[in-house]
Design an enzyme around this catalytic site. Structure first.
Site, mmCIF file in Angstrom:
data_model
loop_
_atom_site.group_PDB
_atom_site.id
_atom_site.type_symbol
_atom_site.label_atom_id
_atom_site.label_comp_id
_atom_site.label_asym_id
_atom_site.label_seq_id
_atom_site.Cartn_x
_atom_site.Cartn_y
_atom_site.Cartn_z
ATOM 1 N N ASN A 1 0.865 -1.173 0.000
ATOM 2 C CA ASN A 1 0.000 0.000 0.000
ATOM 3 C C ASN A 1 0.906 1.228 0.000
ATOM 4 O OD1 ASN A 1 -1.825 2.020 0.461
ATOM 5 N ND2 ASN A 1 -2.791 1.056 2.238
ATOM 6 N N ARG B 1 -2.234 -2.005 -3.799
ATOM 7 C CA ARG B 1 -3.490 -1.278 -3.654
ATOM 8 C C ARG B 1 -3.436 -0.068 -4.592
ATOM 9 N NH1 ARG B 1 -5.099 3.101 0.838
ATOM 10 N NH2 ARG B 1 -7.260 3.353 0.197
ATOM 11 N N HIS C 1 -12.179 2.721 -0.849
ATOM 12 C CA HIS C 1 -12.140 1.750 0.262
ATOM 13 C C HIS C 1 -12.891 0.468 -0.062
ATOM 14 C CE1 HIS C 1 -11.648 5.241 3.394
ATOM 15 N NE2 HIS C 1 -10.456 4.760 3.042
ATOM 16 N N ARG D 1 -9.923 15.721 5.620
ATOM 17 C CA ARG D 1 -10.726 16.023 4.428
ATOM 18 C C ARG D 1 -12.104 16.533 4.830
ATOM 19 N NH1 ARG D 1 -9.866 10.315 1.766
ATOM 20 N NH2 ARG D 1 -7.651 10.218 2.218
ATOM 21 N N GLU E 1 -7.284 -5.278 4.441
ATOM 22 C CA GLU E 1 -7.177 -5.037 3.000
ATOM 23 C C GLU E 1 -6.015 -5.822 2.411
ATOM 24 O OE1 GLU E 1 -7.374 -1.002 4.384
ATOM 25 O OE2 GLU E 1 -8.397 -0.435 2.539
#
Ligand code: AMP
Length: 399
Positions: A8, A90, A179, A240, A383
């Site tokens: 990642n 990823r 996601h 964010r 993940e």
């Protein structure tokens, strides 16, 4: 033993997990931090769980990959590079091109790079990680796993914005979500826990971390999701803004004399959210501490975060015409006892009832009371495991 590494890569970080496959056993994991920034460091966990920390300048992702591979040998985690037969990367944005994970060749790599406008903070870094690995281990099975693929099933009514349709046709202006790997993984686990096929359940997955997103899963598919064209949309996140009125972007550019649109995007991506509201930290732990000491802006940031989440839950349950399960995952979802309590306490309308003792435990579990109308779960996301599993699929195809 065959090994697969899940990568990642962020703009200045590279996280990895090395698995023995097909046993799915994690044999090492670690993070390279501050790549290209003074104070670079590398942390790696050995097979016996010891943490090794290395502080040294790491100029770019290629150096990070080289260091990581060298340490795997040095720490006796692998005996030879040939043990690593697969790598999964990823990738945040796959646009409408990548409905599923893809074997990386030059064309796919270029497509990932060309999608950079869809995830400006992520795709360039993901591509750099891919290039770095290709250079060092050119012949292994190399797979891109996209955050957006799971959301390819969104119905038109949920992915289109109410803007001239031709902008969707010409420029791909639509919601893609993100996601996806995490939402898909935890939804699959939830169905197992609930003892029913996912296709028969209506589930809302709350991925609450530094980046946060919420997904409605119906008929086993992603039905709606809170992130949008990019991961900037949706609920308030660490830095964010989440959803805002688009006119505000233009208004603030005028007020702040901003001429470069990148500058306003930086404010919305990096200086907003919990950090912008609280004025103190992007980390919810700090904000909770400050709120307990009576800091108004910290309390306000928490209230807005919780309110954003329950608004999405309400609308997604309505859209799906019911709700069987809610899943908490990622940094905040997995670890914050008080946030889970605050969020579930607002869901009385759905007859959600929390079991306080279960909420305080750790690991994958139900946290709802026996008589709760909706089952609530905490499911640690993985993940990397989902990525490694996808690499295995491609390895098998090549056999
Ligand atoms: P992630 O992006 O999933 O790695 O999550 C990282 C975020 O989780 C950080 O921004 C932390 O603020 C948050 N986090 C981790 N542990 C806790 C906790 N116990 N309480 C509140 N927030 C947490």
């Amino acid at each position: 033993m065959e090994k697969t590494i899940a990568i990642n890569a962020g703009s200045s970080t590279l996280k990895f997990k090395l698995f023995e496959m097909p046993e799915e056993k994690v044999i090492s994991s670690g993070t390279v931090d501050r790549i290209g920034i003074p104070g670079s460091n590398f942390t790696i966990k050995t097979t016996d769980g010891k943490k090794v920390e290395i502080d040294q300048p790491i100029k770019n992702h290629e150096e990070a990959v080289n260091l990581l591979l060298k340490e795997l040998l040095k720490l006796d985690i692998i005996k030879d590079y040939s043990e690593i037969t697969g790598v999964g990367h990823r990738v945040v944005a796959g646009g409408e091109i990548f409905q599923d994970s893809a074997l990386i060749d030059d064309k796919v790599l270029k497509q990932i790079e060309d999608l950079k406008e869809y995830a400006p903070l992520h795709n360039p870094a993901n591509a750099t990680g891919i290039r770095a690995f290709k250079k060092v281990l050119p012949d292994i099975t190399s797979v891109a796993v996209f955050d957006t693929s799971f959301h390819e099933t969104l119905p038109e009514k949920n992915y289109l914005y109410s803007i001239p349709y031709e902008y969707y046709e010409k420029y791909g202006a639509r919601k893609y979500g993100a996601h996806g790997t995490s939402h898909q993984y935890v939804a699959g686990r939830a169905a197992k826990m609930m003892g029913k096929p996912l296709e028969e359940l209506k589930i809302i997955t709350l991925h609450l971390g530094a980046g946060s997103s919420i997904t409605a899963i119906k008929d086993g598919k992603s039905f709606d999701t809170s992130m949008g064209f990019t991961p900037l949309a949706g609920i308030t996140m660490a830095t964010r803004s989440g959803d805002i009125d688009a006119s505000l972007v233009v208004y603030l550019m005028q007020k702040l004399n901003i001429t470069n649109p990148e500058d306003i995007l930086t404010i919305l991506n990096k200086k907003s959210g919990l950090l912008g509201l609280s004025g103190m930290s992007p980390d919810l732990r700090d904000i909770i501490d400050a709120a307990e000491k009576g800091e108004h802006r910290a309390q306000m940031a928490i209230d807005i975060f919780v309110n954003n989440i329950v608004k999405y839950i309400g609308s997604y349950a309505t859209e799906m015409g019911g709700l069987d399960g809610i899943v908490f995952t990622a940094g905040i979802g997995e670890n914050s006892v008080p946030m889970r309590e605050k969020i579930t306490s607002k869901l009385g309308i759905f007859n959600v009832k929390l079991d306080q003792a279960l909420n305080e435990k750790r690991g994958e579990r139900f946290i709802s009371a026996e008589d709760s109308a909706v089952q609530v779960m905490v499911i640690p996301t993985d993940e990397e495991l989902a990525i490694a599993r996808d690499v295995e699929k491609f390895k098998k195809m090549g056999d």
